[in-house]
Write a protein that holds these residues in place. Structure first.
Motif, mmCIF file in Angstrom:
data_model
loop_
_atom_site.group_PDB
_atom_site.id
_atom_site.type_symbol
_atom_site.label_atom_id
_atom_site.label_comp_id
_atom_site.label_asym_id
_atom_site.label_seq_id
_atom_site.Cartn_x
_atom_site.Cartn_y
_atom_site.Cartn_z
ATOM 1 N N LEU A 1 49.342 41.498 22.965
ATOM 2 C CA LEU A 1 50.434 42.082 22.179
ATOM 3 C C LEU A 1 50.585 43.560 22.485
ATOM 4 C CD1 LEU A 1 49.865 40.625 18.596
ATOM 5 C CD2 LEU A 1 51.733 40.099 20.143
ATOM 6 N N SER A 2 51.822 43.997 22.524
ATOM 7 C CA SER A 2 52.058 45.432 22.671
ATOM 8 C C SER A 2 51.748 46.107 21.340
ATOM 9 C CB SER A 2 53.523 45.692 23.044
ATOM 10 O OG SER A 2 54.364 45.387 21.938
ATOM 11 N N GLU A 3 51.606 47.387 21.358
ATOM 12 C CA GLU A 3 51.349 48.145 20.123
ATOM 13 C C GLU A 3 52.498 47.928 19.134
ATOM 14 O OE1 GLU A 3 50.583 52.783 18.806
ATOM 15 O OE2 GLU A 3 50.158 52.182 20.866
ATOM 16 N N HIS A 4 53.719 47.929 19.632
ATOM 17 C CA HIS A 4 54.895 47.735 18.783
ATOM 18 C C HIS A 4 54.895 46.353 18.148
ATOM 19 C CE1 HIS A 4 59.066 46.366 18.084
ATOM 20 N NE2 HIS A 4 59.190 47.567 17.544
ATOM 21 N N ASP A 5 54.650 45.314 18.963
ATOM 22 C CA ASP A 5 54.653 43.948 18.446
ATOM 23 C C ASP A 5 53.539 43.735 17.423
ATOM 24 O OD1 ASP A 5 56.837 43.270 20.004
ATOM 25 O OD2 ASP A 5 55.617 42.440 21.633
#
Length: 121
Positions: A23-27
């Motif tokens: 997962l990205s930091e945003h997600d």
């Protein structure tokens, strides 16, 4: 608003599945409040009860007697589920009716589903 009047929710893919890529930091920041809302047994049960309704919605008056909690406490838990984007509601006179937002649960299911044929450990 009846179920027929509500817009049809489509599953929006926010992020790849956990097995596809990290997962990205945003997600992760977007999904954390949803998982936090589901981490409480009362809220998880409330979501399950709402989702299990054959006609798609349930009155708070039907949910409250199922718990040994006060009505304000149940309302607080429902508010947190709403804030997490898992359910929505509508007031009709004295009562509030709740329904599941399938796009939210579809997004979680897509995130947690492993591709077919993957090895199970």
């Amino acid at each position: 608003m009846s179920n027929q009047d509500r817009p049809v929710e489509r599953a929006a893919v926010c992020c790849p599945g956990l097995l596809d890529a990290p997962l990205s930091e945003h997600d992760a920041a977007e999904l954390a409040p949803v998982f936090k809302a589901l981490a409480d047994p009362v809220r998880l049960r409330l979501l399950s009860m709402i989702a299990a309704q054959g006609d798609g919605e349930v009155c708070v008056c039907e949910l409250t007697p199922e718990f040994e909690l006060s009505q304000p406490t149940i309302s607080h838990h429902l508010k947190l589920l709403r804030q997490a984007g898992l359910i929505d509601c509508e007031r009709r006179g004295t009562w509030v009716y709740y329904w599941l937002l399938p796009a939210a649960t579809d997004k979680l299911a897509a995130l947690l589903t492993r591709p077919a044929g993957d090895r199970v450990a």
